[in-house]
Design a protein around this motif. Structure first.
Motif, mmCIF file in Angstrom:
data_model
loop_
_atom_site.group_PDB
_atom_site.id
_atom_site.type_symbol
_atom_site.label_atom_id
_atom_site.label_comp_id
_atom_site.label_asym_id
_atom_site.label_seq_id
_atom_site.Cartn_x
_atom_site.Cartn_y
_atom_site.Cartn_z
ATOM 1 N N ASP A 138 0.832 -1.212 0.000
ATOM 2 C CA ASP A 138 0.000 0.000 0.000
ATOM 3 C C ASP A 138 0.863 1.257 0.000
ATOM 4 O O ASP A 138 0.549 2.236 -0.675
ATOM 5 C CB ASP A 138 -0.933 0.018 1.212
ATOM 6 C CG ASP A 138 -2.026 -1.026 1.122
ATOM 7 O OD1 ASP A 138 -2.265 -1.547 0.014
ATOM 8 O OD2 ASP A 138 -2.642 -1.317 2.165
ATOM 9 N N LEU A 139 1.965 1.226 0.757
ATOM 10 C CA LEU A 139 2.884 2.361 0.806
ATOM 11 C C LEU A 139 3.525 2.594 -0.571
ATOM 12 O O LEU A 139 3.592 3.723 -1.051
ATOM 13 C CB LEU A 139 3.968 2.133 1.861
ATOM 14 C CG LEU A 139 5.061 3.189 1.952
ATOM 15 C CD1 LEU A 139 4.479 4.514 2.424
ATOM 16 C CD2 LEU A 139 6.168 2.733 2.861
ATOM 17 N N ILE A 140 3.957 1.527 -1.213
ATOM 18 C CA ILE A 140 4.569 1.650 -2.537
ATOM 19 C C ILE A 140 3.552 2.144 -3.556
ATOM 20 O O ILE A 140 3.865 2.983 -4.409
ATOM 21 C CB ILE A 140 5.191 0.308 -2.960
ATOM 22 C CG1 ILE A 140 6.368 -0.004 -2.039
ATOM 23 C CG2 ILE A 140 5.624 0.325 -4.412
ATOM 24 C CD1 ILE A 140 6.920 -1.384 -2.183
ATOM 25 N N GLU A 141 2.328 1.671 -3.461
ATOM 26 C CA GLU A 141 1.266 2.141 -4.364
ATOM 27 C C GLU A 141 0.994 3.631 -4.150
ATOM 28 O O GLU A 141 0.802 4.380 -5.109
ATOM 29 C CB GLU A 141 -0.006 1.334 -4.119
ATOM 30 C CG GLU A 141 -1.129 1.673 -5.058
ATOM 31 C CD GLU A 141 -2.362 0.818 -4.792
ATOM 32 O OE1 GLU A 141 -3.469 1.355 -4.925
ATOM 33 O OE2 GLU A 141 -2.204 -0.367 -4.444
ATOM 34 N N ALA A 142 1.011 4.075 -2.892
ATOM 35 C CA ALA A 142 0.798 5.501 -2.599
ATOM 36 C C ALA A 142 1.937 6.348 -3.159
ATOM 37 O O ALA A 142 1.701 7.437 -3.692
ATOM 38 C CB ALA A 142 0.658 5.712 -1.090
ATOM 39 N N ILE A 143 3.168 5.852 -3.067
ATOM 40 C CA ILE A 143 4.311 6.584 -3.633
ATOM 41 C C ILE A 143 4.179 6.667 -5.150
ATOM 42 O O ILE A 143 4.470 7.697 -5.751
ATOM 43 C CB ILE A 143 5.643 5.918 -3.213
ATOM 44 C CG1 ILE A 143 5.872 6.078 -1.711
ATOM 45 C CG2 ILE A 143 6.817 6.511 -3.981
ATOM 46 C CD1 ILE A 143 7.043 5.285 -1.179
ATOM 47 N N ASN A 144 3.744 5.588 -5.768
ATOM 48 C CA ASN A 144 3.552 5.594 -7.226
ATOM 49 C C ASN A 144 2.456 6.567 -7.653
ATOM 50 O O ASN A 144 2.547 7.193 -8.715
ATOM 51 C CB ASN A 144 3.207 4.195 -7.729
ATOM 52 C CG ASN A 144 4.440 3.352 -7.949
ATOM 53 O OD1 ASN A 144 5.493 3.864 -8.296
ATOM 54 N ND2 ASN A 144 4.313 2.062 -7.736
ATOM 55 N N GLN A 145 1.423 6.699 -6.858
ATOM 56 C CA GLN A 145 0.304 7.573 -7.212
ATOM 57 C C GLN A 145 0.681 9.049 -7.169
ATOM 58 O O GLN A 145 0.023 9.860 -7.797
ATOM 59 C CB GLN A 145 -0.894 7.320 -6.292
ATOM 60 C CG GLN A 145 -1.609 6.037 -6.588
ATOM 61 C CD GLN A 145 -2.772 5.792 -5.653
ATOM 62 O OE1 GLN A 145 -2.984 6.521 -4.693
ATOM 63 N NE2 GLN A 145 -3.527 4.736 -5.921
ATOM 64 N N VAL A 146 1.742 9.399 -6.455
ATOM 65 C CA VAL A 146 2.196 10.783 -6.420
ATOM 66 C C VAL A 146 2.588 11.228 -7.821
ATOM 67 O O VAL A 146 2.314 12.354 -8.230
ATOM 68 C CB VAL A 146 3.361 10.953 -5.417
ATOM 69 C CG1 VAL A 146 3.993 12.308 -5.539
ATOM 70 C CG2 VAL A 146 2.889 10.704 -4.007
ATOM 71 N N GLY A 147 3.219 10.337 -8.574
ATOM 72 C CA GLY A 147 3.571 10.639 -9.949
ATOM 73 C C GLY A 147 4.933 11.264 -10.139
ATOM 74 O O GLY A 147 5.366 11.480 -11.258
#
Length: 148
Positions: free
Chosen positions: A67-76
């Motif tokens: 979930d943390l990695i997905e959130a970092i990816n969503q920042v763009g």
């Protein structure tokens, strides 16, 4: 009123006689707006086109880490390179081999500590809600008593 009108007319006559001052007064802000807009546009293009590479070394496999990695990816702004780290992984060598500038090391027990902190925050939030409800109850009670 006549003094104000005379002052305005006098200043307009002086301004119309000074063509260079009039030109600078209106032209310089336009040049400044165009220049600043161009500079900011180039900065935004630079930030949007180039992503910062980040290496995530995780010592545990939990859903919170994904979930943390997905959130970092969503920042763009980041290009995330994920690696599951073993006990002997060296951060510096992993960074050199991955050619990244920033690394994030997730230690063992990260998920448990995060869940514990989240539970503490939830308990604190529940306690605050209880205090707020009690305050509102007493406030309403005082208002009802004062109007009785």
């Amino acid at each position: 009123m006549n003094k104000l009108k005379a002052s305005i007319v006098k200043d307009l006559n002086l301004l119309l006689k000074d063509r260079v001052g009039l030109l600078l007064m209106f032209l310089m802000p336009l040049i400044l707006v165009v220049l600043i807009s161009a500079l900011q546009n180039n900065t935004y293009k630079l930030l949007n086109e180039h992503k910062l590479s980040i290496l995530v070394l995780s010592h545990e496999e939990e859903e919170i880490v994904s979930d943390l990695i997905e959130a970092i990816n969503q920042v763009g702004m980041f290009s995330v390179d994920f690696k599951a780290a073993d006990a002997q992984s060296d951060v510096a060598t992993e960074m050199k081999s991955s050619d990244v500038l920033v690394s994030l090391v997730i230690p063992t027990g990260f998920g448990d500590v995060l869940k514990k902190k989240m539970n503490e925050i939830n308990k604190l939030g529940s306690l605050c809600l209880l205090y707020i409800c009690t305050f509102i109850y007493w406030l309403v009670l005082c208002i009802v008593i004062s109007f009785s």
